[in-house]
Design a protein around this motif. Structure first.
Motif, PDB file in Angstrom:
ATOM      1  N   LEU A 567       0.814  -1.220   0.000  1.00 47.29           N
ATOM      2  CA  LEU A 567       0.000   0.000   0.000  1.00 47.29           C
ATOM      3  C   LEU A 567       0.849   1.273   0.000  1.00 47.29           C
ATOM      4  O   LEU A 567       0.309   2.374   0.081  1.00 47.29           O
ATOM      5  CB  LEU A 567      -0.934   0.007   1.215  1.00 47.29           C
ATOM      6  N   ASP A 568       2.181   1.102  -0.107  1.00 48.24           N
ATOM      7  CA  ASP A 568       3.067   2.270  -0.088  1.00 48.24           C
ATOM      8  C   ASP A 568       3.724   2.539  -1.431  1.00 48.24           C
ATOM      9  O   ASP A 568       4.655   3.335  -1.524  1.00 48.24           O
ATOM     10  CB  ASP A 568       4.146   2.086   0.985  1.00 48.24           C
ATOM     11  N   THR A 584      -9.676  -3.049   4.158  1.00 47.63           N
ATOM     12  CA  THR A 584     -10.168  -1.673   4.021  1.00 47.63           C
ATOM     13  C   THR A 584      -9.045  -0.674   4.270  1.00 47.63           C
ATOM     14  O   THR A 584      -8.075  -0.963   4.986  1.00 47.63           O
ATOM     15  CB  THR A 584     -11.318  -1.396   5.007  1.00 47.63           C
ATOM     16  N   ILE A 585      -9.211   0.533   3.693  1.00 49.01           N
ATOM     17  CA  ILE A 585      -8.324   1.662   3.970  1.00 49.01           C
ATOM     18  C   ILE A 585      -9.191   2.914   4.070  1.00 49.01           C
ATOM     19  O   ILE A 585     -10.314   2.959   3.561  1.00 49.01           O
ATOM     20  CB  ILE A 585      -7.249   1.847   2.886  1.00 49.01           C
ATOM     21  N   ASN A 586      -8.647   3.957   4.725  1.00 53.33           N
ATOM     22  CA  ASN A 586      -9.379   5.225   4.830  1.00 53.33           C
ATOM     23  C   ASN A 586      -8.452   6.426   4.703  1.00 53.33           C
ATOM     24  O   ASN A 586      -8.760   7.514   5.174  1.00 53.33           O
ATOM     25  CB  ASN A 586     -10.155   5.292   6.153  1.00 53.33           C
ATOM     26  N   SER A 587      -7.305   6.214   4.053  1.00 51.56           N
ATOM     27  CA  SER A 587      -6.343   7.301   3.878  1.00 51.56           C
ATOM     28  C   SER A 587      -5.646   7.150   2.534  1.00 51.56           C
ATOM     29  O   SER A 587      -5.858   6.161   1.812  1.00 51.56           O
ATOM     30  CB  SER A 587      -5.322   7.282   5.021  1.00 51.56           C
ATOM     31  N   ASN A 588      -4.804   8.123   2.202  1.00 50.21           N
ATOM     32  CA  ASN A 588      -4.064   8.055   0.945  1.00 50.21           C
ATOM     33  C   ASN A 588      -3.257   6.760   0.860  1.00 50.21           C
ATOM     34  O   ASN A 588      -2.661   6.321   1.854  1.00 50.21           O
ATOM     35  CB  ASN A 588      -3.110   9.244   0.820  1.00 50.21           C
ATOM     36  N   ILE A 590      -1.093   3.983  -2.221  1.00 51.45           N
ATOM     37  CA  ILE A 590      -0.775   3.524  -3.576  1.00 51.45           C
ATOM     38  C   ILE A 590      -0.750   1.999  -3.520  1.00 51.45           C
ATOM     39  O   ILE A 590       0.172   1.397  -2.947  1.00 51.45           O
ATOM     40  CB  ILE A 590       0.569   4.069  -4.071  1.00 51.45           C
ATOM     41  N   LEU A 591      -1.792   1.376  -4.058  1.00 52.35           N
ATOM     42  CA  LEU A 591      -1.911  -0.070  -4.037  1.00 52.35           C
ATOM     43  C   LEU A 591      -1.174  -0.675  -5.234  1.00 52.35           C
ATOM     44  O   LEU A 591      -1.386  -0.259  -6.376  1.00 52.35           O
ATOM     45  CB  LEU A 591      -3.384  -0.481  -4.093  1.00 52.35           C
ATOM     46  N   LYS A 592      -0.316  -1.647  -4.955  1.00 52.26           N
ATOM     47  CA  LYS A 592       0.293  -2.451  -6.013  1.00 52.26           C
ATOM     48  C   LYS A 592       0.104  -3.916  -5.651  1.00 52.26           C
ATOM     49  O   LYS A 592       0.303  -4.314  -4.495  1.00 52.26           O
ATOM     50  CB  LYS A 592       1.779  -2.133  -6.176  1.00 52.26           C
ATOM     51  N   ILE A 610      -5.137   5.888  -4.374  1.00 54.57           N
ATOM     52  CA  ILE A 610      -6.326   6.348  -3.641  1.00 54.57           C
ATOM     53  C   ILE A 610      -5.978   7.700  -3.026  1.00 54.57           C
ATOM     54  O   ILE A 610      -5.066   7.795  -2.194  1.00 54.57           O
ATOM     55  CB  ILE A 610      -6.745   5.346  -2.553  1.00 54.57           C
ATOM     56  N   SER A 611      -6.675   8.754  -3.466  1.00 52.89           N
ATOM     57  CA  SER A 611      -6.415  10.112  -2.987  1.00 52.89           C
ATOM     58  C   SER A 611      -7.626  10.606  -2.213  1.00 52.89           C
ATOM     59  O   SER A 611      -8.755  10.558  -2.720  1.00 52.89           O
ATOM     60  CB  SER A 611      -6.129  11.044  -4.163  1.00 52.89           C
TER      61      SER A 611
END
Length: 769
Positions: A567-568, A584-588, A590-592, A610-611
């Motif tokens: 996610l970084d 789940t995520i709720n913040s900025n 970068i998914l790879k 995700i922005s």
């Protein structure tokens, strides 16, 4: 390539016997399309197919003997031997017969006991599909014997019309290539071949009364390049089918229970015929067979007394060659420009007393009149017509079947008016479209698998008019069988599944289907078929949880292979997080994500950013709803933190035929001073930009104050396609609710291909700061 050797896989065991390896394969009934009802009897003695097995057919039934020939060819591909045939049953048998009590003529029963296999069809077609099931259940690996577990299958198709289209007008495909196309269709239980035989760029069918149609109209001076470079290739191009060729292909298709529907495109897309017989056009020519694709203004002169006799002569020979119940007469993309200037056409309009109305121009009535006359002639010969959905313009012919290609809504509209409909919307079922094929992972397959031709607002009566589904393959940039296979496969598997098994989502499991398709893709590899390998890629599925203000992420791949993710923004390795379940995520972020497994060489990677802004993960309500074709997951797409690329049909964009009017609930009063959203513009596809924007704020969701607005002109013909960002800033406000309005282009401008038509806007994300 021998398509008859394309057999679904099963397991193979090797047993040592008399100093020789005996290869015994085991049948697998997890095929595509999946039979309606399969009941396997566990822990019972299987039937063993071997060299002593006999194929039993009724006496004096030559058609059944042909089907037995297919079955023997499939067995030979697997085992290396053919079976004896007989008219008397034995203990080691495969019996083929007919039982008229099976209501669906394409339905069948397949019963397997320890003594043998019985395939019983409602007709010969039903037996043929039973044989296809046996074929696909048999092992692909070479086997001396095949073990079939005791099983009872009852199967039938949900749709009577299961179609595939091929355009031979832009590029010509020879007889052998068409036969290979039909073999692919038979493998996937498709039963209607829509053959597009005439086009601006080439007339492909011999008409003996009008020899110049092929002497001149089948040829063009050059072609547009297909290698991605703009311009023409400078090489003369041509080709056509003789009537003997047509008869050979029709017979070949009939043996596979495929109906061949010819299309003679009228009254537009006809420059190849005008080049041969210029007196049929409004200007008298001279004309040339077209090189450029698209919509051409030169069409048949409906006002001429030569046109209808010519069309009737052509269709007479066509109907003599094709025994199909339907004749496709086109009717699409016929501009009225020449008719408006033509004295003969205007004289006919005057004589008929046609006037412009709010709904139609007088020239629209010309097409309706012409199509009605053609329909009368075709019906006098015991056939029915099909036309593209534009035949509704000006009032459709009374008994036509409508082929809905622009979108499913046109098909729904026709069904509501009482017309039978074949659904073939370009957004889901144009297999030639590379923008769809290039969607990441299995998204192109999902578009087909998830397609439901029955829209939510259709009544049972309307739905009964949906007679079938068809995919289309247009050949502007397709010249070879390898290219055809690449566009069709593996989406043809999804088409087979929905046309045979239906489209009720409650009774379907995509992930189970994907496992069966994964096996089929391996078979494509084994038999050298070209296919789109993007199906192997990892795909990401996002669900905007607006209640809990977070984004749920699910990762998928065919075959349940191992997926690792970060996610970084770093490259995933086996030391990264192994995907096991949605998270789940709720913040900025970068998914790879990628598949990492022994033997895997595919390095395809999911990469999504995700922005987060103040509107992200917030609930959204819409005053006007998006088009059903481009609704996807609904309003939540607008605040999921994800942006789309320039492909408006990926599921990241909502497509509106009305103003965007979206209200975001920020959850509590918040300081806001700007609002923005993005649009995707593709002018040629009627996807335009907004003509104005407004921002409104409210504390209670009831009383709103306009805090900013702007306007902009309608796009011009030469304005660029691409993504446009629209933003308004304003004095800082305290607001819980922010309403964003984007005003649609009222109608397509006069210079557009479809002047006066509806314009879309596509929106992907709302920003509030």
């Amino acid at each position: 390539m021998n398509l008859k050797s394309f057999l679904p896989a099963a397991t193979v065991t090797v047993t040592l016997f008399s100093c020789r390896d005996i290869r015994e394969g085991t049948a697998d009934y997890a095929i595509i399309p999946l039979p309606q009802h399969t009941e396997v009897t566990p822990q019972t003695k299987p039937f063993i197919l071997d060299k002593g097995t006999v194929i039993v057919t009724p006496e004096n039934d030559n058609e059944m003997k042909t089907i037995a020939g297919f079955l023997n060819a499939y067995i030979d591909e697997c085992t290396g031997y053919t079976l004896a045939t007989s008219t008397e049953a034995t203990k080691n048998y495969i019996t083929l017969n007919i039982d008229k009590s099976i209501k669906n003529p394409e339905g069948y029963r397949l019963a397997i006991s320890s003594d043998g296999i019985t395939i019983t069809g409602g007709s010969h077609a039903g037996v043929f599909y039973g044989v296809q099931t046996l074929r696909k259940a048999s092992p692909v690996e070479a086997s001396d014997k095949i073990a079939f577990r005791q099983t009872n299958i009852e199967d039938y198709p949900r749709l009577a019309y299961r179609g595939m289209h091929l355009d031979a007008g832009r590029h010509f495909f020879n007889v052998e290539q068409v036969k290979q196309y039909l073999d692919l269709m038979a493998l996937h239980n498709l039963n209607v071949f829509h053959w597009h035989l005439t086009e601006d760029q080439g007339w492909r069918i011999e008409i003996k009364k009008y020899p110049l149609l092929t002497e001149i109209g089948s040829k063009r001076k050059e072609s547009l390049r297909t290698d991605g470079v703009k311009g023409t290739d400078g090489k003369p191009y041509g080709g056509f089918y003789t009537q003997k060729d047509i008869q050979e292909i029709v017979k070949y298709a009939a043996e596979r229970y495929i109906e061949v529907i010819p299309e003679i495109d009228l009254p537009g897309h006809i420059k190849s015929a005008l080049a041969a017989y210029p007196e049929l056009g409004c200007t008298g020519g001279p004309y040339e067979t077209a090189v450029e694709y698209g919509v051409h203004k030169d069409v048949l002169c409906v006002g001429s007394d030569k046109t209808l006799p010519f069309v009737k002569d052509v269709l007479t020979e066509v109907m003599q060659l094709f025994p199909s119940r339907y004749i496709h007469i086109g009717g699409d993309e016929c501009p009225r420009d020449r008719w408006k200037e033509c004295p003969k056409c205007q004289a006919l309009i005057k004589a008929q007393g046609w006037k412009d109305t709010k709904q139609y121009e007088a020239e629209d009535k010309l097409q309706s009149y012409f199509m009605t006359e053609v329909e009368k002639f075709v019906e006098e010969n015991g056939r029915r017509i099909i036309g593209w959905d534009e035949i509704l313009a000006g009032g459709a012919t009374p008994n036509a079947t409508v082929m809905a290609w622009r979108n499913a809504e046109y098909g729904a509209e026709a069904a509501k008016k009482g017309y039978d409909v074949i659904m073939t919307p370009c957004g889901q079922l144009y297999f030639s479209a590379m923008d769809v094929l290039n969607l990441p992972g299995d998204n192109a397959i999902r578009k087909v698998y998830d397609f439901n031709p029955v829209l939510s607002d259709m009544t049972e009566t309307d739905a009964a008019h949906i007679k079938g589904i068809q995919a289309c393959l247009w050949s502007e940039d397709i010249e070879t069988m390898e290219q055809i296979e690449y566009r069709l496969l593996p989406r043809l598997a999804a088409l087979a599944e929905i046309t045979w098994n239906g489209f009720d989502k409650q009774n379907r499991d995509y992930h189970e289907f994907a496992l069966r398709m994964f096996n089929i893709i391996k078979r494509y590899d084994k038999y050298g078929l070209s296919y789109h390998k993007g199906a192997f890629e990892v795909t990401s599925d996002y669900e905007n949880d607006t209640l809990n203000r977070k984004l749920s992420i699910r990762l998928n791949t065919l075959g349940n292979r191992k997926i690792y993710y970060t996610l970084d923004g770093s490259e995933p390795t086996e030391a990264s997080q192994l995907y096991k379940e949605p998270f789940t995520i709720n913040s900025n972020a970068i998914l790879k994500a990628k598949v990492i497994m022994p033997g895997e060489t595919d390095n395809s990677l999911v990469c999504d950013t995700i922005s987060v802004n103040k509107a992200t993960f917030c609930p959204v309500t819409l005053a006007g709803q998006p088009s059903p074709t481009y609704t996807y997951k609904g309003a939540s797409i607008l605040t999921d933190g994800l942006t789309g690329d320039t492909r408006y049909n990926t599921g990241r964009w909502l497509g509106f035929l009305c103003d965007l009017n979206a209200t975001v609930d920020l959850g509590k009063e918040t300081e806001v001073s700007s609002a923005a959203f993005r649009t995707d513009v593709a002018i040629g596809s009627a996807v335009m930009d907004i003509t104005g924007m407004e921002v409104w704020c409210s504390a209670d969701g009831k009383h709103f104050t306009k805090v900013a607005e702007s306007s902009k002109p309608v796009l011009k013909k030469d304005d660029p396609d691409g993504i446009y960002r629209h933003e308004l800033t304003f004095d800082t406000q305290q607001a819980r609710y922010v309403r964003i309005v984007g005003k649609i282009t009222p109608k397509l401008p006069s210079w557009h291909t479809w002047p006066g038509g509806d314009a879309f806007i596509f929106v992907d994300e709302i920003y509030v700061n």
